[in-house]
Design a protein around this motif. Structure first.
Motif, PDB file in Angstrom:
ATOM      1  N   VAL A   1       0.876  -1.051   0.049  1.00  0.00           N
ATOM      2  CA  VAL A   1      -0.120  -0.114  -0.250  1.00  0.00           C
ATOM      3  C   VAL A   1       1.100   1.139  -0.142  1.00  0.00           C
ATOM      4  O   VAL A   1       1.728   1.373   0.527  1.00  0.00           O
ATOM      5  N   GLY A   2       1.043   2.527  -0.918  1.00  0.00           N
ATOM      6  CA  GLY A   2       1.321   3.064  -1.561  1.00  0.00           C
ATOM      7  C   GLY A   2       2.484   2.870  -2.307  1.00  0.00           C
ATOM      8  O   GLY A   2       3.436   1.785  -2.038  1.00  0.00           O
ATOM      9  N   ARG A   3       2.355   4.060  -2.931  1.00  0.00           N
ATOM     10  CA  ARG A   3       4.159   3.625  -4.846  1.00  0.00           C
ATOM     11  C   ARG A   3       4.681   4.965  -4.523  1.00  0.00           C
ATOM     12  O   ARG A   3       4.647   5.914  -5.441  1.00  0.00           O
ATOM     13  N   GLY A   4       4.995   5.587  -3.070  1.00  0.00           N
ATOM     14  CA  GLY A   4       5.713   6.660  -3.735  1.00  0.00           C
ATOM     15  C   GLY A   4       7.139   5.557  -3.782  1.00  0.00           C
ATOM     16  O   GLY A   4       7.346   4.937  -4.163  1.00  0.00           O
TER      17      GLY A   4
ATOM     18  N   PHE B   1       3.203  -1.145   4.393  1.00  0.00           N
ATOM     19  CA  PHE B   1       3.177  -0.317   3.754  1.00  0.00           C
ATOM     20  C   PHE B   1       3.870   1.277   4.044  1.00  0.00           C
ATOM     21  O   PHE B   1       5.301   0.878   4.642  1.00  0.00           O
ATOM     22  N   ALA B   2       3.948   1.447   2.917  1.00  0.00           N
ATOM     23  CA  ALA B   2       4.295   2.416   2.363  1.00  0.00           C
ATOM     24  C   ALA B   2       4.268   3.694   1.881  1.00  0.00           C
ATOM     25  O   ALA B   2       4.874   4.049   1.115  1.00  0.00           O
ATOM     26  N   VAL B   3       3.292   5.020   3.042  1.00  0.00           N
ATOM     27  CA  VAL B   3       2.490   5.500   2.681  1.00  0.00           C
ATOM     28  C   VAL B   3       3.241   6.379   3.273  1.00  0.00           C
ATOM     29  O   VAL B   3       4.173   6.115   4.108  1.00  0.00           O
TER      30      VAL B   3
ATOM     31  N   ASP C   1      -1.161   9.260   5.761  1.00  0.00           N
ATOM     32  CA  ASP C   1      -2.196   8.881   5.091  1.00  0.00           C
ATOM     33  C   ASP C   1      -2.312   7.212   5.267  1.00  0.00           C
ATOM     34  O   ASP C   1      -3.030   6.350   5.164  1.00  0.00           O
ATOM     35  N   LEU C   2      -1.184   6.977   6.534  1.00  0.00           N
ATOM     36  CA  LEU C   2      -1.330   5.562   7.237  1.00  0.00           C
ATOM     37  C   LEU C   2      -2.697   5.163   7.312  1.00  0.00           C
ATOM     38  O   LEU C   2      -2.946   4.665   7.378  1.00  0.00           O
TER      39      LEU C   2
ATOM     40  N   LEU D   1       7.258   3.101   7.195  1.00  0.00           N
ATOM     41  CA  LEU D   1       6.933   4.907   7.084  1.00  0.00           C
ATOM     42  C   LEU D   1       8.342   4.961   7.949  1.00  0.00           C
ATOM     43  O   LEU D   1       8.355   4.039   8.463  1.00  0.00           O
ATOM     44  N   ASN D   2       8.543   6.331   8.300  1.00  0.00           N
ATOM     45  CA  ASN D   2       9.142   7.108   9.102  1.00  0.00           C
ATOM     46  C   ASN D   2       8.432   6.977  10.681  1.00  0.00           C
ATOM     47  O   ASN D   2       7.163   7.815  10.726  1.00  0.00           O
ATOM     48  N   GLY D   3       9.242   7.558  11.806  1.00  0.00           N
ATOM     49  CA  GLY D   3       8.799   7.767  12.464  1.00  0.00           C
ATOM     50  C   GLY D   3       9.191   6.644  13.662  1.00  0.00           C
ATOM     51  O   GLY D   3       9.054   5.643  13.068  1.00  0.00           O
ATOM     52  N   VAL D   4       7.732   6.770  14.511  1.00  0.00           N
ATOM     53  CA  VAL D   4       8.519   5.776  15.727  1.00  0.00           C
ATOM     54  C   VAL D   4       6.930   5.553  16.258  1.00  0.00           C
ATOM     55  O   VAL D   4       7.070   4.352  17.449  1.00  0.00           O
TER      56      VAL D   4
END
Length: 303
Positions: free
Chosen positions: A7-10, A70-72, A76-77, A98-101
């Motif tokens: 999910v996510g095509r960035g 998940f690659a958003v 957008d999560l 995803l970035n972040g924690v």
């Protein structure tokens, strides 16, 4: 495990989607989307380092996802989880790129912690322009579990590692994945936000001056809230990650600065926003992250 749903095509979606398609075959990798995004992804062919990507895109899976990536971006999560929810079964294994924690916690609350592994994608120098991705370093994908794993996810980790390590990208099982996550978080809080807020490439924070000072100070604030969370990111860690920044192409832009140029919503809530939230909880002052938060919010408001 042999099927992958993304999910996510960035940038990361294209990077890992292309690598997985090359090793598993295009029939084993599916991008999940709906509505206008589905139509756009079907019409816009993705490219990776000058090669067309053989991506399947659909709004429906025939059964539960096996490995769900998940690659958003962080904003957008929530929408991505709603999209994927009908295809999460008892045996589905979930990874967040995803970035972040906080994304693992959000995914665990929605789908159950027994399904969620921990991952950190780090070290790539990917640049995305529209649906075209270029990179010289694919970086490393770290996989792991917290030291105290109460949900018996060891076999799922081994299965995900066996599948993902077939890619022509480095995949590593990380013993202390939470430390790795917080180290990357510290890095992003510094370099991503400062380059975006100051409108500079990596070179702007590699040289002594206000931008570099802000980057280091923002990283230290992230380290302090991490320590309150029980994850010790040391000065030695900070020095090592600064060395990584100093070795990057000085003319290149980190992802958040690319988002600003493209007028895409940034991940400031996942970076400074999270530092501020934790600092308020623990009664700490984080003036640099507050300043970066205000700067980046102002930039987004003026688009």
């Amino acid at each position: 495990m042999e099927q992958v749903t993304i999910v996510g095509r960035g940038a990361l979606g294209i990077l890992y989607g292309h690598a997985l398609t090359q090793c598993l075959g295009p029939d084993k990798v599916t991008f999940l989307a709906e509505g206008e995004r589905l139509n756009r992804l079907r019409q816009e062919e993705a490219w990776c380092n000058g090669e067309p990507c053989q991506f399947q895109v659909t709004d429906h899976l025939e059964g539960p996802a096996q490995l769900l990536l998940f690659a958003v971006k962080a904003p957008d999560l929530e929408e991505a989880m709603e999209l994927a929810a009908p295809y999460v079964g008892e045996e589905t294994v979930i990874l967040s790129l995803l970035n972040g924690v906080t994304s693992e916690e959000a995914l665990s609350q929605t789908f159950g912690p027994e399904k969620v592994l921990y991952a950190v994608a780090q070290g790539m120098d990917a640049v995305r322009e529209g649906s075209r991705l270029t990179y010289t370093h694919g970086g490393t994908l770290f996989l792991g579990l917290p030291e105290e794993d109460y949900f018996d996810r060891g076999e799922k980790l081994e299965a995900a590692y066996a599948l993902l390590s077939q890619m022509d990208l480095e995949v590593v099982k990380e013993a202390d994945i939470l430390h790795r996550m917080w180290c990357k978080f510290m890095l992003n809080v510094g370099v991503n936000q400062v380059c975006a807020a100051y409108g500079c490439p990596y070179g702007g924070v590699q040289a002594p001056g206000p931008a570099r000072d802000a980057m280091v100070a923002a990283m230290d604030e992230a380290r302090k809230v991490g320590a309150c969370q029980g994850v010790l990111v040391t000065q030695k860690d900070r020095t090592a990650y600064l060395a990584v920044v100093d070795g990057l192409n000085p003319e290149a832009l980190p992802s958040m600065a690319q988002d600003v140029l493209a007028h895409r919503k940034t991940e400031v809530e996942a970076f400074a926003g999270q530092v501020i939230q934790l600092a308020e909880f623990y009664g700490m002052a984080v003036p640099v992250n507050r300043d970066l938060y205000e700067k980046l919010q102002a930039i987004e408001t003026n688009w």
